[in-house]
Design a protein around this motif. Sequence first.
Motif, PDB file in Angstrom:
ATOM      1  N   ALA A 198       0.829  -1.210   0.000  1.00 38.61           N
ATOM      2  CA  ALA A 198       0.000   0.000   0.000  1.00 38.61           C
ATOM      3  C   ALA A 198       0.864   1.260   0.000  1.00 38.61           C
ATOM      4  CB  ALA A 198      -0.926  -0.005   1.211  1.00 38.61           C
ATOM      5  N   ILE A 199       1.975   1.222   0.767  1.00 34.43           N
ATOM      6  CA  ILE A 199       2.871   2.378   0.800  1.00 34.43           C
ATOM      7  C   ILE A 199       3.485   2.618  -0.577  1.00 34.43           C
ATOM      8  CG2 ILE A 199       5.053   3.225   1.754  1.00 34.43           C
ATOM      9  CD1 ILE A 199       4.320   1.841   4.368  1.00 34.43           C
ATOM     10  N   GLN A 200       3.886   1.531  -1.243  1.00 36.92           N
ATOM     11  CA  GLN A 200       4.471   1.681  -2.577  1.00 36.92           C
ATOM     12  C   GLN A 200       3.463   2.292  -3.558  1.00 36.92           C
ATOM     13  OE1 GLN A 200       5.991  -2.167  -3.668  1.00 36.92           O
ATOM     14  NE2 GLN A 200       8.034  -1.700  -2.855  1.00 36.92           N
ATOM     15  N   MET A 201       2.227   1.834  -3.494  1.00 38.57           N
ATOM     16  CA  MET A 201       1.205   2.401  -4.385  1.00 38.57           C
ATOM     17  C   MET A 201       0.994   3.888  -4.105  1.00 38.57           C
ATOM     18  SD  MET A 201      -1.585  -0.685  -4.390  1.00 38.57           S
ATOM     19  CE  MET A 201      -2.743   0.322  -5.315  1.00 38.57           C
ATOM     20  N   ARG A 202       0.942   4.279  -2.827  1.00 34.56           N
ATOM     21  CA  ARG A 202       0.742   5.686  -2.489  1.00 34.56           C
ATOM     22  C   ARG A 202       1.940   6.536  -2.910  1.00 34.56           C
ATOM     23  NH1 ARG A 202      -1.910   3.042   1.829  1.00 34.56           N
ATOM     24  NH2 ARG A 202      -4.100   3.725   2.042  1.00 34.56           N
ATOM     25  N   LEU A 203       3.140   5.953  -2.833  1.00 33.04           N
ATOM     26  CA  LEU A 203       4.322   6.676  -3.284  1.00 33.04           C
ATOM     27  C   LEU A 203       4.253   6.953  -4.786  1.00 33.04           C
ATOM     28  CD1 LEU A 203       7.191   4.942  -1.242  1.00 33.04           C
ATOM     29  CD2 LEU A 203       6.466   7.333  -1.092  1.00 33.04           C
ATOM     30  N   GLN A 204       3.762   5.971  -5.560  1.00 33.96           N
ATOM     31  CA  GLN A 204       3.619   6.181  -7.000  1.00 33.96           C
ATOM     32  C   GLN A 204       2.624   7.315  -7.300  1.00 33.96           C
ATOM     33  OE1 GLN A 204       5.410   4.790  -9.332  1.00 33.96           O
ATOM     34  NE2 GLN A 204       6.522   3.467  -7.869  1.00 33.96           N
ATOM     35  N   VAL A 205       1.537   7.322  -6.527  1.00 36.45           N
ATOM     36  CA  VAL A 205       0.535   8.388  -6.707  1.00 36.45           C
ATOM     37  C   VAL A 205       1.131   9.737  -6.355  1.00 36.45           C
ATOM     38  CG1 VAL A 205      -1.681   9.267  -5.894  1.00 36.45           C
ATOM     39  CG2 VAL A 205      -1.393   6.820  -6.331  1.00 36.45           C
ATOM     40  N   LEU A 206       1.888   9.793  -5.234  1.00 31.79           N
ATOM     41  CA  LEU A 206       2.485  11.051  -4.808  1.00 31.79           C
ATOM     42  C   LEU A 206       3.531  11.542  -5.812  1.00 31.79           C
ATOM     43  CD1 LEU A 206       2.901  10.398  -0.966  1.00 31.79           C
ATOM     44  CD2 LEU A 206       1.320  12.005  -2.063  1.00 31.79           C
ATOM     45  N   LYS A 207       4.276  10.635  -6.407  1.00 33.32           N
ATOM     46  CA  LYS A 207       5.290  11.035  -7.384  1.00 33.32           C
ATOM     47  C   LYS A 207       4.642  11.670  -8.618  1.00 33.32           C
ATOM     48  CE  LYS A 207       8.737   8.276  -8.201  1.00 33.32           C
ATOM     49  NZ  LYS A 207       9.505   7.029  -8.490  1.00 33.32           N
TER      50      LYS A 207
END
Length: 447
Positions: free
Chosen positions: A245-254
Amino acid sequence: MSKAISLQTRLIKTSLFSSMLAGGLALLLFTGISLYQTMQLQDQLMDEIADMLLMSDLSTSSGQQVDELSDEFDIQYQLKDRQQVLSESNNFHLHNSSSKLPNHVSEGYSFIWQDWQLWRIYSTEDAELNMSVWVLQPIAERFKDLAQNVMLYGLILIVLWFIQWLILHFAVKRQFKVIHQLSREISAKSADDLAPIHQQVPELKELQPMVWQLNQLLQRLEYSLVAEQRFTADASHELRSPLSAIQMRLQVLKRKYPELDQDLVSIQNDVNRGTQVLENLLLLARLDPAHTAQLPKSEMDVSRVINEVMQALQPFAAEKNIQIETQFAEHLVITGNDKLIFSCLRNLLDNAIRYAGQNGHVFIKMQQKQQRLSISIEDNGQGVTEEVLQRLGERFYRALGTKTQGSGLGLSICKKIIELHAGEIQFSRSAHGGLKVELQFPLPIQH
């Protein structure tokens, strides 16, 4: 480490020693009783000879009987009337004039030391006839038959002890079959078989408390393993989900905040490292060297696996401009699990690339040494100390002062994989300046 002692051997030695001690005491008792009886019998014989000399007519058969007894038992005698010798044995020890009977010898039985030997003397006199008798016998003559009997008895004891040793050896060995069977049943236990242990018939009372304690230990171990498996499964699920979930949110934030890309990359690397640690921990938990027979294995070309590893790590090597030099022997095949071997070689090569430094070199060499396959991976990085070499392979251990990132689990995983394949792993200083890791695998027997 103290030397192990065989209980079976100790029981045999203890039983045999107790028997030898009892036999030795019996031999001493037999010798003492026999000595007493021999002395009594010989003294009575000397007394009878003295009576026959005083009361009988020595010119008749009585004199012949005295001579026969004297010759048979080496008894010497002398019959005197005042100072005149009336009769004496032919071998009378003190028959010459230069030797006389000692004056201090009193009437009755006594001992004297004469001519380097001990003598038994019996003296008596008849006041009415005014005659005296001296009867002598060397003590050695009395012990002659006794010594033969003692030697015979001792020889019989030695034969009996040898027979007892044979009986004890086979009897105790037979009784220990129950213990050996119990030992085999305990050694056959594994994480997949923690059922209670049952003694073979006949059951030994002395082993019942130990078997009961072992069964209690197996029961607690089974509960612990079940709890560990449940924890591993729960931890795998609970930890993977938030990391994903953290990795997915990082992609969104990037995508949403490109100006924060540099900061988000650092967070992304930390999440990737946490994911790698989790995967390594789960892999370590699943690897068990006790289950080598259950590990799926097949014949595999090692050079092919190494090429696949090099291809997978090529982007990392290119990023640091690392030159990988190889020296392969052809057609070397081992029996193993290709996925685990790939994981092991990937960890080792990744470790070499990390520590080789910018514009460094990594050297991979594969060759056959007798009936074993040797694979060495070296780098020209910084030298390693003896303390670091001793601790390589420990979980979570990383040498201080290095700027490389890692979980400290890669070499631990490699050691377990090598154990599963009955191989060896050795760490040493490389001639190129860095670390040298050498793997050795047994080659399949050619038919």
